[in-house]
Write a protein that holds these residues in place. Structure first.
Motif, PDB file in Angstrom:
ATOM      1  N   THR A 100      45.866  14.554  60.641  1.00 10.30           N
ATOM      2  CA  THR A 100      45.951  13.878  61.938  1.00 10.30           C
ATOM      3  C   THR A 100      44.941  14.482  62.909  1.00 10.30           C
ATOM      4  O   THR A 100      44.431  15.590  62.706  1.00 10.30           O
ATOM      5  CB  THR A 100      47.356  14.017  62.534  1.00 10.30           C
ATOM      6  N   ASN A 101      44.641  13.737  63.966  1.00 11.97           N
ATOM      7  CA  ASN A 101      43.752  14.202  65.037  1.00 11.97           C
ATOM      8  C   ASN A 101      42.438  14.763  64.496  1.00 11.97           C
ATOM      9  O   ASN A 101      41.974  15.832  64.899  1.00 11.97           O
ATOM     10  CB  ASN A 101      44.454  15.239  65.904  1.00 11.97           C
ATOM     11  N   GLU A 326      42.564  14.375  69.813  1.00 11.61           N
ATOM     12  CA  GLU A 326      43.036  13.002  69.979  1.00 11.61           C
ATOM     13  C   GLU A 326      41.848  12.044  70.036  1.00 11.61           C
ATOM     14  O   GLU A 326      40.819  12.372  70.647  1.00 11.61           O
ATOM     15  CB  GLU A 326      43.844  12.879  71.267  1.00 11.61           C
TER      16      GLU A 326
END
Length: 340
Positions: A100-101, A326
Protein backbone atom coordinates in the motif's frame (compact mmCIF):
# COMPACT_ATOMS: atom_id res chain seq x y z
CA UNK A 1 -16.86 -23.73 -23.53
CA UNK A 2 -15.44 -21.38 -20.88
CA UNK A 3 -11.98 -22.88 -21.37
CA UNK A 4 -12.22 -22.31 -25.13
CA UNK A 5 -13.19 -18.68 -24.62
CA UNK A 6 -10.25 -18.14 -22.32
CA UNK A 7 -7.88 -19.68 -24.86
CA UNK A 8 -9.33 -17.41 -27.54
CA UNK A 9 -8.95 -14.34 -25.30
CA UNK A 10 -5.34 -15.30 -24.55
CA UNK A 11 -4.66 -15.78 -28.27
CA UNK A 12 -6.14 -12.40 -29.16
CA UNK A 13 -4.17 -10.73 -26.36
CA UNK A 14 -0.98 -12.31 -27.63
CA UNK A 15 -1.67 -11.10 -31.18
CA UNK A 16 -2.30 -7.56 -29.90
CA UNK A 17 0.92 -7.60 -27.88
CA UNK A 18 2.87 -8.85 -30.89
CA UNK A 19 1.45 -6.08 -33.08
CA UNK A 20 2.43 -3.44 -30.51
CA UNK A 21 5.90 -4.94 -30.29
CA UNK A 22 6.38 -4.92 -34.06
CA UNK A 23 5.20 -1.31 -34.23
CA UNK A 24 7.70 -0.35 -31.55
CA UNK A 25 10.52 -2.18 -33.34
CA UNK A 26 9.90 -0.01 -36.38
CA UNK A 27 10.81 2.99 -34.24
CA UNK A 28 14.02 1.50 -32.90
CA UNK A 29 16.92 3.62 -34.04
CA UNK A 30 16.40 6.64 -36.22
CA UNK A 31 13.49 9.12 -35.96
CA UNK A 32 11.07 8.92 -38.88
CA UNK A 33 10.39 11.70 -41.36
CA UNK A 34 7.20 12.57 -39.46
CA UNK A 35 9.45 13.58 -36.55
CA UNK A 36 11.52 15.94 -38.70
CA UNK A 37 10.34 18.99 -36.76
CA UNK A 38 11.90 17.59 -33.60
CA UNK A 39 14.99 16.08 -35.18
CA UNK A 40 18.49 16.95 -34.02
CA UNK A 41 19.31 18.69 -37.31
CA UNK A 42 16.23 20.90 -37.14
CA UNK A 43 16.98 21.85 -33.54
CA UNK A 44 20.66 22.45 -34.22
CA UNK A 45 21.70 19.54 -32.02
CA UNK A 46 23.52 16.20 -32.36
CA UNK A 47 22.13 12.77 -31.51
CA UNK A 48 23.61 10.99 -28.50
CA UNK A 49 25.40 7.81 -29.49
CA UNK A 50 28.17 6.97 -27.02
CA UNK A 51 27.09 8.24 -23.60
CA UNK A 52 27.30 5.80 -20.69
CA UNK A 53 24.22 3.73 -19.97
CA UNK A 54 22.46 3.57 -16.61
CA UNK A 55 24.13 0.19 -16.06
CA UNK A 56 27.56 1.82 -16.41
CA UNK A 57 26.70 4.65 -14.01
CA UNK A 58 25.02 2.20 -11.65
CA UNK A 59 28.38 0.45 -11.28
CA UNK A 60 29.92 3.65 -9.91
CA UNK A 61 27.60 3.53 -6.93
CA UNK A 62 28.20 -0.19 -6.43
CA UNK A 63 31.97 0.35 -6.35
CA UNK A 64 31.62 3.00 -3.65
CA UNK A 65 29.28 0.79 -1.61
CA UNK A 66 31.71 -2.13 -1.84
CA UNK A 67 34.66 0.04 -0.81
CA UNK A 68 32.72 1.33 2.20
CA UNK A 69 32.01 -2.23 3.35
CA UNK A 70 28.65 -1.17 4.75
CA UNK A 71 26.44 -3.82 3.18
CA UNK A 72 24.70 -6.59 5.13
CA UNK A 73 24.26 -9.55 2.72
CA UNK A 74 21.98 -11.38 5.19
CA UNK A 75 19.12 -8.91 4.93
CA UNK A 76 15.90 -9.83 3.20
CA UNK A 77 14.81 -7.58 0.36
CA UNK A 78 11.51 -5.79 -0.03
CA UNK A 79 12.73 -3.87 -3.08
CA UNK A 80 15.35 -5.87 -4.91
CA UNK A 81 17.32 -5.71 -8.14
CA UNK A 82 15.19 -8.14 -10.15
CA UNK A 83 11.96 -6.41 -9.13
CA UNK A 84 9.12 -7.63 -11.33
CA UNK A 85 6.17 -5.61 -12.61
CA UNK A 86 3.33 -6.04 -11.76
CA UNK A 87 3.74 -8.93 -9.30
CA UNK A 88 6.06 -7.21 -6.82
CA UNK A 89 4.03 -4.00 -6.99
CA UNK A 90 0.98 -5.78 -5.70
CA UNK A 91 2.55 -7.86 -2.93
CA UNK A 92 5.37 -7.05 -0.50
CA UNK A 93 8.05 -9.66 -1.22
CA UNK A 94 8.96 -10.06 2.46
CA UNK A 95 5.74 -9.51 4.38
CA UNK A 96 3.61 -11.38 1.82
CA UNK A 97 0.90 -8.77 2.24
CA UNK A 98 -0.66 -6.35 -0.27
CA UNK A 99 1.61 -3.35 -0.79
CA UNK A 100 0.00 0.00 0.00
CA UNK A 101 0.95 3.68 -0.36
CA UNK A 102 3.56 2.96 -3.02
CA UNK A 103 3.47 4.31 -6.57
CA UNK A 104 6.03 2.94 -9.01
CA UNK A 105 7.65 4.40 -12.10
CA UNK A 106 10.35 3.66 -14.65
CA UNK A 107 12.94 5.69 -16.54
CA UNK A 108 14.37 5.04 -19.99
CA UNK A 109 16.69 6.49 -22.63
CA UNK A 110 18.01 5.60 -26.08
CA UNK A 111 19.83 2.69 -24.39
CA UNK A 112 16.35 1.19 -23.89
CA UNK A 113 14.98 -0.80 -26.81
CA UNK A 114 12.15 0.92 -28.65
CA UNK A 115 10.01 -2.15 -28.04
CA UNK A 116 9.74 -1.04 -24.42
CA UNK A 117 6.01 -1.61 -23.74
CA UNK A 118 4.85 1.92 -22.96
CA UNK A 119 1.34 0.98 -24.05
CA UNK A 120 1.24 -1.78 -21.42
CA UNK A 121 2.73 0.11 -18.47
CA UNK A 122 -0.50 1.02 -16.71
CA UNK A 123 -1.63 -2.61 -16.82
CA UNK A 124 1.70 -3.49 -15.21
CA UNK A 125 1.04 -1.10 -12.29
CA UNK A 126 3.41 1.62 -13.53
CA UNK A 127 2.23 5.18 -12.75
CA UNK A 128 4.96 7.34 -14.26
CA UNK A 129 7.79 7.19 -16.79
CA UNK A 130 10.80 9.46 -17.22
CA UNK A 131 12.81 9.60 -20.42
CA UNK A 132 16.14 11.19 -21.25
CA UNK A 133 15.81 14.25 -23.47
CA UNK A 134 19.16 16.02 -23.63
CA UNK A 135 22.76 16.07 -22.42
CA UNK A 136 25.14 18.97 -22.15
CA UNK A 137 24.60 21.86 -24.57
CA UNK A 138 24.20 20.06 -27.88
CA UNK A 139 23.10 16.46 -27.49
CA UNK A 140 19.60 15.08 -28.07
CA UNK A 141 18.47 11.58 -27.15
CA UNK A 142 17.42 10.08 -30.51
CA UNK A 143 14.47 8.21 -29.00
CA UNK A 144 13.09 11.00 -26.85
CA UNK A 145 10.53 12.34 -29.32
CA UNK A 146 9.17 8.87 -30.05
CA UNK A 147 8.96 7.84 -26.39
CA UNK A 148 7.43 11.21 -25.44
CA UNK A 149 4.80 11.09 -28.18
CA UNK A 150 3.86 7.47 -27.54
CA UNK A 151 3.33 8.19 -23.86
CA UNK A 152 1.34 11.33 -24.58
CA UNK A 153 -0.96 9.44 -26.96
CA UNK A 154 -1.97 6.68 -24.56
CA UNK A 155 -5.75 6.18 -24.52
CA UNK A 156 -7.94 6.93 -21.53
CA UNK A 157 -7.49 4.31 -18.86
CA UNK A 158 -3.94 3.49 -20.00
CA UNK A 159 -2.29 6.82 -19.19
CA UNK A 160 0.92 7.15 -17.23
CA UNK A 161 2.50 10.44 -16.19
CA UNK A 162 5.46 11.26 -18.41
CA UNK A 163 8.55 13.26 -17.57
CA UNK A 164 11.79 14.37 -19.22
CA UNK A 165 15.29 14.70 -17.81
CA UNK A 166 18.52 16.42 -18.80
CA UNK A 167 21.96 14.99 -18.04
CA UNK A 168 24.03 17.90 -16.73
CA UNK A 169 27.50 18.05 -18.26
CA UNK A 170 30.55 19.52 -16.54
CA UNK A 171 31.87 21.23 -19.68
CA UNK A 172 35.54 21.93 -20.40
CA UNK A 173 36.01 24.84 -18.03
CA UNK A 174 36.24 27.36 -20.84
CA UNK A 175 32.81 28.78 -20.02
CA UNK A 176 31.87 30.31 -16.67
CA UNK A 177 29.76 27.92 -14.54
CA UNK A 178 26.63 30.09 -14.47
CA UNK A 179 26.68 30.65 -18.22
CA UNK A 180 27.32 26.96 -18.84
CA UNK A 181 24.30 26.05 -16.74
CA UNK A 182 22.12 28.54 -18.61
CA UNK A 183 23.21 27.19 -22.00
CA UNK A 184 22.28 23.66 -20.99
CA UNK A 185 18.98 24.86 -19.57
CA UNK A 186 18.10 26.55 -22.86
CA UNK A 187 18.95 23.37 -24.79
CA UNK A 188 16.63 21.30 -22.62
CA UNK A 189 13.83 23.88 -22.81
CA UNK A 190 14.14 24.09 -26.60
CA UNK A 191 13.66 20.33 -26.95
CA UNK A 192 10.72 20.19 -24.55
CA UNK A 193 8.94 23.07 -26.30
CA UNK A 194 9.61 21.55 -29.74
CA UNK A 195 7.83 18.42 -28.51
CA UNK A 196 4.71 20.26 -27.40
CA UNK A 197 5.78 21.49 -23.97
CA UNK A 198 4.64 20.21 -20.61
CA UNK A 199 1.04 19.27 -19.82
CA UNK A 200 -0.52 19.61 -16.38
CA UNK A 201 -0.39 15.81 -16.11
CA UNK A 202 3.34 15.66 -16.91
CA UNK A 203 5.96 15.05 -14.24
CA UNK A 204 8.25 17.94 -13.29
CA UNK A 205 11.38 18.44 -15.43
CA UNK A 206 14.49 16.81 -13.98
CA UNK A 207 18.21 17.53 -13.97
CA UNK A 208 20.43 14.45 -13.67
CA UNK A 209 23.56 15.31 -11.64
CA UNK A 210 26.06 12.47 -11.34
CA UNK A 211 29.23 11.00 -12.84
CA UNK A 212 30.06 12.69 -16.14
CA UNK A 213 32.47 10.22 -17.74
CA UNK A 214 33.64 9.63 -21.28
CA UNK A 215 33.80 5.89 -20.64
CA UNK A 216 33.72 3.48 -17.72
CA UNK A 217 37.48 3.69 -17.16
CA UNK A 218 37.83 7.48 -17.38
CA UNK A 219 37.65 10.01 -14.57
CA UNK A 220 34.57 11.94 -13.59
CA UNK A 221 34.87 15.22 -15.50
CA UNK A 222 33.25 17.04 -12.58
CA UNK A 223 36.61 16.68 -10.79
CA UNK A 224 37.78 19.61 -12.93
CA UNK A 225 35.16 21.83 -11.31
CA UNK A 226 35.24 23.13 -7.74
CA UNK A 227 32.21 22.22 -5.60
CA UNK A 228 30.86 25.78 -5.69
CA UNK A 229 31.27 25.85 -9.47
CA UNK A 230 29.21 22.66 -9.75
CA UNK A 231 26.48 24.20 -7.62
CA UNK A 232 26.59 27.40 -9.65
CA UNK A 233 26.15 25.43 -12.88
CA UNK A 234 23.27 23.48 -11.37
CA UNK A 235 21.48 26.51 -9.97
CA UNK A 236 21.71 28.38 -13.27
CA UNK A 237 20.23 25.40 -15.11
CA UNK A 238 17.37 25.09 -12.61
CA UNK A 239 16.58 28.80 -12.87
CA UNK A 240 16.31 28.76 -16.67
CA UNK A 241 14.14 25.65 -16.72
CA UNK A 242 11.79 26.87 -14.00
CA UNK A 243 11.38 30.27 -15.67
CA UNK A 244 10.89 28.98 -19.21
CA UNK A 245 8.70 25.96 -18.46
CA UNK A 246 6.89 27.42 -15.46
CA UNK A 247 7.46 24.25 -13.45
CA UNK A 248 9.70 23.66 -10.46
CA UNK A 249 12.39 21.16 -11.55
CA UNK A 250 13.46 18.09 -9.58
CA UNK A 251 17.07 17.05 -8.89
CA UNK A 252 18.22 13.48 -9.51
CA UNK A 253 21.48 12.52 -7.81
CA UNK A 254 23.18 9.98 -5.56
CA UNK A 255 24.57 10.59 -2.09
CA UNK A 256 27.74 8.72 -3.04
CA UNK A 257 28.38 11.10 -5.95
CA UNK A 258 27.50 14.17 -3.88
CA UNK A 259 29.95 13.26 -1.14
CA UNK A 260 32.71 12.55 -3.68
CA UNK A 261 32.33 15.79 -5.65
CA UNK A 262 30.71 18.31 -3.30
CA UNK A 263 32.00 16.94 0.00
CA UNK A 264 29.70 18.78 2.37
CA UNK A 265 26.15 17.46 2.65
CA UNK A 266 25.22 20.71 4.35
CA UNK A 267 25.67 22.50 1.02
CA UNK A 268 22.56 20.72 -0.20
CA UNK A 269 20.60 23.31 1.80
CA UNK A 270 20.83 25.76 -1.11
CA UNK A 271 18.70 23.30 -3.10
CA UNK A 272 16.08 22.73 -0.41
CA UNK A 273 13.20 24.17 -2.47
CA UNK A 274 13.62 21.54 -5.18
CA UNK A 275 12.23 17.98 -4.91
CA UNK A 276 14.86 15.25 -4.61
CA UNK A 277 14.98 12.06 -6.68
CA UNK A 278 17.60 9.92 -4.98
CA UNK A 279 19.52 7.02 -6.55
CA UNK A 280 20.52 4.28 -4.11
CA UNK A 281 20.95 0.61 -5.01
CA UNK A 282 22.47 -0.67 -1.76
CA UNK A 283 21.16 -3.94 -0.37
CA UNK A 284 20.63 -2.36 3.02
CA UNK A 285 18.43 0.37 1.57
CA UNK A 286 16.52 -2.09 -0.61
CA UNK A 287 15.84 -4.31 2.40
CA UNK A 288 14.76 -1.51 4.72
CA UNK A 289 13.09 0.56 1.99
CA UNK A 290 14.93 3.58 3.36
CA UNK A 291 17.45 5.07 0.89
CA UNK A 292 20.49 7.03 1.98
CA UNK A 293 19.56 10.63 1.37
CA UNK A 294 21.63 13.83 1.51
CA UNK A 295 21.75 15.96 4.64
CA UNK A 296 18.59 14.28 5.91
CA UNK A 297 16.49 15.72 3.07
CA UNK A 298 13.17 13.99 2.50
CA UNK A 299 13.29 12.37 -0.92
CA UNK A 300 10.28 12.33 -3.25
CA UNK A 301 11.33 9.60 -5.69
CA UNK A 302 13.82 6.78 -5.15
CA UNK A 303 15.54 4.87 -7.95
CA UNK A 304 16.31 1.55 -6.31
CA UNK A 305 17.37 -0.69 -9.20
CA UNK A 306 18.45 -0.72 -12.83
CA UNK A 307 17.48 -4.38 -13.23
CA UNK A 308 13.69 -4.42 -13.02
CA UNK A 309 11.72 -6.78 -15.25
CA UNK A 310 8.28 -7.15 -16.76
CA UNK A 311 6.50 -10.36 -15.82
CA UNK A 312 5.54 -10.73 -19.49
CA UNK A 313 6.05 -8.85 -22.73
CA UNK A 314 9.58 -7.44 -22.42
CA UNK A 315 12.78 -9.28 -21.56
CA UNK A 316 15.31 -6.46 -21.08
CA UNK A 317 16.10 -4.95 -17.68
CA UNK A 318 15.23 -1.33 -16.92
CA UNK A 319 15.31 1.25 -14.10
CA UNK A 320 12.60 1.23 -11.45
CA UNK A 321 11.56 3.94 -8.99
CA UNK A 322 9.16 4.35 -6.11
CA UNK A 323 7.15 7.09 -4.44
CA UNK A 324 6.13 6.14 -0.92
CA UNK A 325 3.08 7.86 0.47
CA UNK A 326 -0.57 8.58 -0.16
CA UNK A 327 -1.44 9.08 -3.87
CA UNK A 328 -2.82 12.54 -3.07
CA UNK A 329 0.57 13.50 -1.66
CA UNK A 330 2.25 12.33 -4.86
CA UNK A 331 0.27 14.86 -6.87
CA UNK A 332 0.76 17.65 -4.34
CA UNK A 333 4.52 17.25 -3.94
CA UNK A 334 5.19 16.94 -7.66
CA UNK A 335 2.71 19.60 -8.71
CA UNK A 336 0.93 17.47 -11.31
CA UNK A 337 -2.69 16.86 -12.17
CA UNK A 338 -4.30 13.44 -12.01
CA UNK A 339 -5.82 11.98 -15.17
CA UNK A 340 -9.57 12.46 -15.31
Amino acid sequence: MLSSLRRLEAYLAAIAALFALQSAHALDTTPTESAAATSAATLGLVYLTDDLSRKDLFNEILKIDAAAGSEDPTQYFNLYNAFRFPDDVKVDAVLKTPRTNSLFGVDISHHTHSAFPIEQLRKREVHFIYMKATQGARYLDPKFSSFWTRTGNLPKGSEVHRGAFHFLSSGDGGIAPAEWGKIQGRTFVKVIKANGGLLETDMPPVVDLEWDKENSASKDRWTDRKPDEILETLMAFLSVVETELNRKPMIYTARSWWNERIGSEEKFKVLSRYPLWIADYSKTSQANEIPRTINGVKWVLWQYTDSAKMAIGFNDAFDANIFKGEPATFYTLLGIKAFE
